[in-house]
Design a protein around this motif. Structure first.
Motif, PDB file in Angstrom:
ATOM      1  N   ALA A  35       0.829  -1.210   0.000  1.00 16.32           N
ATOM      2  CA  ALA A  35       0.000   0.000   0.000  1.00 16.32           C
ATOM      3  C   ALA A  35       0.865   1.262   0.000  1.00 16.32           C
ATOM      4  O   ALA A  35       0.517   2.259  -0.634  1.00 16.32           O
ATOM      5  N   LEU A  36       1.990   1.193   0.706  1.00 17.19           N
ATOM      6  CA  LEU A  36       2.882   2.350   0.781  1.00 17.19           C
ATOM      7  C   LEU A  36       3.819   2.452  -0.415  1.00 17.19           C
ATOM      8  O   LEU A  36       4.537   3.435  -0.566  1.00 17.19           O
ATOM      9  N   GLY A  37       3.834   1.421  -1.246  1.00 15.09           N
ATOM     10  CA  GLY A  37       4.676   1.429  -2.431  1.00 15.09           C
ATOM     11  C   GLY A  37       6.147   1.213  -2.144  1.00 15.09           C
ATOM     12  O   GLY A  37       7.011   1.769  -2.814  1.00 15.09           O
ATOM     13  N   VAL A  38       6.428   0.400  -1.116  1.00 18.28           N
ATOM     14  CA  VAL A  38       7.818   0.096  -0.776  1.00 18.28           C
ATOM     15  C   VAL A  38       8.010  -1.411  -0.737  1.00 18.28           C
ATOM     16  O   VAL A  38       7.061  -2.163  -0.570  1.00 18.28           O
ATOM     17  N   GLY A  64       2.649  -2.285  16.670  1.00 18.01           N
ATOM     18  CA  GLY A  64       2.458  -0.939  17.211  1.00 18.01           C
ATOM     19  C   GLY A  64       2.913   0.131  16.241  1.00 18.01           C
ATOM     20  O   GLY A  64       2.222   1.137  16.019  1.00 18.01           O
ATOM     21  N   ARG A  65       4.063  -0.089  15.618  1.00 16.47           N
ATOM     22  CA  ARG A  65       4.586   0.896  14.663  1.00 16.47           C
ATOM     23  C   ARG A  65       3.721   0.953  13.408  1.00 16.47           C
ATOM     24  O   ARG A  65       3.494   2.031  12.853  1.00 16.47           O
ATOM     25  N   MET A  66       3.219  -0.195  12.973  1.00 21.26           N
ATOM     26  CA  MET A  66       2.338  -0.193  11.801  1.00 21.26           C
ATOM     27  C   MET A  66       1.007   0.477  12.134  1.00 21.26           C
ATOM     28  O   MET A  66       0.439   1.176  11.292  1.00 21.26           O
ATOM     29  N   ARG A  67       0.512   0.295  13.360  1.00 23.85           N
ATOM     30  CA  ARG A  67      -0.719   0.995  13.778  1.00 23.85           C
ATOM     31  C   ARG A  67      -0.507   2.504  13.750  1.00 23.85           C
ATOM     32  O   ARG A  67      -1.409   3.262  13.381  1.00 23.85           O
ATOM     33  N   GLU A  68       0.688   2.956  14.139  1.00 21.59           N
ATOM     34  CA  GLU A  68       0.984   4.389  14.092  1.00 21.59           C
ATOM     35  C   GLU A  68       0.925   4.911  12.659  1.00 21.59           C
ATOM     36  O   GLU A  68       0.385   5.979  12.399  1.00 21.59           O
ATOM     37  N   ILE A  69       1.473   4.135  11.731  1.00 18.17           N
ATOM     38  CA  ILE A  69       1.433   4.524  10.317  1.00 18.17           C
ATOM     39  C   ILE A  69      -0.018   4.634   9.854  1.00 18.17           C
ATOM     40  O   ILE A  69      -0.410   5.630   9.237  1.00 18.17           O
ATOM     41  N   VAL A  70      -0.821   3.631  10.171  1.00 16.12           N
ATOM     42  CA  VAL A  70      -2.229   3.630   9.764  1.00 16.12           C
ATOM     43  C   VAL A  70      -2.967   4.801  10.415  1.00 16.12           C
ATOM     44  O   VAL A  70      -3.797   5.453   9.775  1.00 16.12           O
ATOM     45  N   LYS A  71      -2.638   5.118  11.661  1.00 15.24           N
ATOM     46  CA  LYS A  71      -3.266   6.231  12.376  1.00 15.24           C
ATOM     47  C   LYS A  71      -2.989   7.561  11.667  1.00 15.24           C
ATOM     48  O   LYS A  71      -3.893   8.364  11.451  1.00 15.24           O
ATOM     49  N   VAL A  72      -1.741   7.781  11.286  1.00 16.91           N
ATOM     50  CA  VAL A  72      -1.386   9.031  10.611  1.00 16.91           C
ATOM     51  C   VAL A  72      -2.013   9.086   9.219  1.00 16.91           C
ATOM     52  O   VAL A  72      -2.529  10.128   8.806  1.00 16.91           O
ATOM     53  N   ILE A  73      -2.005   7.978   8.518  1.00 13.81           N
ATOM     54  CA  ILE A  73      -2.638   7.952   7.194  1.00 13.81           C
ATOM     55  C   ILE A  73      -4.136   8.199   7.333  1.00 13.81           C
ATOM     56  O   ILE A  73      -4.735   8.897   6.508  1.00 13.81           O
ATOM     57  N   LYS A  85      -3.969  10.231  -2.071  1.00 16.04           N
ATOM     58  CA  LYS A  85      -3.350  11.516  -1.720  1.00 16.04           C
ATOM     59  C   LYS A  85      -2.775  11.465  -0.310  1.00 16.04           C
ATOM     60  O   LYS A  85      -1.712  12.028  -0.039  1.00 16.04           O
ATOM     61  N   ALA A  86      -3.488  10.808   0.594  1.00 16.94           N
ATOM     62  CA  ALA A  86      -3.025  10.703   1.978  1.00 16.94           C
ATOM     63  C   ALA A  86      -1.709   9.932   2.052  1.00 16.94           C
ATOM     64  O   ALA A  86      -0.776  10.342   2.752  1.00 16.94           O
ATOM     65  N   ILE A  87      -1.615   8.830   1.330  1.00 12.48           N
ATOM     66  CA  ILE A  87      -0.385   8.032   1.324  1.00 12.48           C
ATOM     67  C   ILE A  87       0.746   8.814   0.664  1.00 12.48           C
ATOM     68  O   ILE A  87       1.878   8.817   1.145  1.00 12.48           O
ATOM     69  N   TRP A  89       1.062  12.079   0.548  1.00 11.11           N
ATOM     70  CA  TRP A  89       1.463  13.107   1.519  1.00 11.11           C
ATOM     71  C   TRP A  89       2.334  12.488   2.604  1.00 11.11           C
ATOM     72  O   TRP A  89       3.392  13.022   2.937  1.00 11.11           O
ATOM     73  N   TYR A  90       1.893  11.377   3.148  1.00  6.11           N
ATOM     74  CA  TYR A  90       2.620  10.705   4.227  1.00  6.11           C
ATOM     75  C   TYR A  90       4.064  10.400   3.829  1.00  6.11           C
ATOM     76  O   TYR A  90       4.992  10.642   4.584  1.00  6.11           O
ATOM     77  N   ARG A  91       4.243   9.884   2.652  1.00  2.00           N
ATOM     78  CA  ARG A  91       5.570   9.461   2.201  1.00  2.00           C
ATOM     79  C   ARG A  91       6.447  10.603   1.703  1.00  2.00           C
ATOM     80  O   ARG A  91       7.656  10.520   1.808  1.00  2.00           O
ATOM     81  N   ASN A  92       5.863  11.655   1.113  1.00  2.00           N
ATOM     82  CA  ASN A  92       6.650  12.598   0.329  1.00  2.00           C
ATOM     83  C   ASN A  92       6.635  14.064   0.751  1.00  2.00           C
ATOM     84  O   ASN A  92       7.583  14.778   0.447  1.00  2.00           O
ATOM     85  N   GLU A  93       5.577  14.529   1.363  1.00  2.00           N
ATOM     86  CA  GLU A  93       5.448  15.962   1.618  1.00  2.00           C
ATOM     87  C   GLU A  93       6.375  16.423   2.743  1.00  2.00           C
ATOM     88  O   GLU A  93       6.262  15.958   3.879  1.00  2.00           O
ATOM     89  N   PRO A  94       7.287  17.356   2.445  1.00  2.00           N
ATOM     90  CA  PRO A  94       8.155  17.864   3.516  1.00  2.00           C
ATOM     91  C   PRO A  94       7.370  18.784   4.447  1.00  2.00           C
ATOM     92  O   PRO A  94       6.552  19.583   3.995  1.00  2.00           O
ATOM     93  N   ILE A  95       7.610  18.645   5.730  1.00  2.00           N
ATOM     94  CA  ILE A  95       6.947  19.469   6.736  1.00  2.00           C
ATOM     95  C   ILE A  95       7.976  20.487   7.229  1.00  2.00           C
ATOM     96  O   ILE A  95       8.952  20.134   7.906  1.00  2.00           O
ATOM     97  N   ALA A  96       7.763  21.750   6.867  1.00  2.00           N
ATOM     98  CA  ALA A  96       8.747  22.803   7.118  1.00  2.00           C
ATOM     99  C   ALA A  96       9.131  22.913   8.597  1.00  2.00           C
ATOM    100  O   ALA A  96      10.313  23.031   8.926  1.00  2.00           O
ATOM    101  N   GLY A  97       8.159  22.851   9.479  1.00  2.00           N
ATOM    102  CA  GLY A  97       8.436  23.021  10.904  1.00  2.00           C
ATOM    103  C   GLY A  97       9.233  21.888  11.534  1.00  2.00           C
ATOM    104  O   GLY A  97       9.648  21.975  12.684  1.00  2.00           O
ATOM    105  N   TYR A  98       9.462  20.830  10.774  1.00  2.00           N
ATOM    106  CA  TYR A  98      10.203  19.671  11.277  1.00  2.00           C
ATOM    107  C   TYR A  98      11.380  19.349  10.364  1.00  2.00           C
ATOM    108  O   TYR A  98      11.618  18.194  10.009  1.00  2.00           O
TER     109      TYR A  98
END
Length: 128
Positions: A35-38, A64-73, A85-87, A89-98
């Protein structure tokens, strides 16, 4: 015994259901990596677990870590309205504040709450 389904979008419900490892109460590492394309081996980077952990898909740390990924997605899906689009964004969009790191990089480093807080800020900004 039947279980109650909580309301959620049809698209996201389909995504979550597609990650289920049949015959277990677990998320499938293979299905999530697809699903994540990896590659499955690259899922270790996204989950922040050792590659040998993938040999035990029911490992609580891995799950637990996979649940976190699903939670953010899931949260990203609420903002974008589209699972693809959500996936993306999750994989590619840079977050300036971080440090211009993606949500995937931040989650792999255990910063799930920071990503969710960022997303809440986006949602609140969009609403008000």
């Amino acid at each position: 015994m039947a279980h109650a389904q909580l309301p959620r979008s049809k698209a996201f419900s389909g995504f979550v259901d597609s990650q289920h490892e049949p015959g277990t109460p677990c998320i499938s590492p293979k299905r999530l990596s697809q699903a994540l394309g990896v590659k499955l081996a690259d899922l270790t980077q996204l989950t922040g677990v050792h590659r040998n952990t993938l040999r035990n898909p029911s490992s609580e740390r891995l799950q637990g870590r996979m649940r976190e990924i699903v939670k953010v997605i899931s949260a990203a899906m609420e903002l974008t309205g589209d699972i693809d689009k959500a996936i993306y964004w999750y994989r590619n969009e840079p977050i300036a504040g971080y440090g211009h790191r993606s949500a995937a990089e931040l989650v792999a480093d255990g910063q799930v709450e920071a990503v969710l807080a960022f997303m809440r800020d986006l949602e609140n900004g969009a609403r008000g």
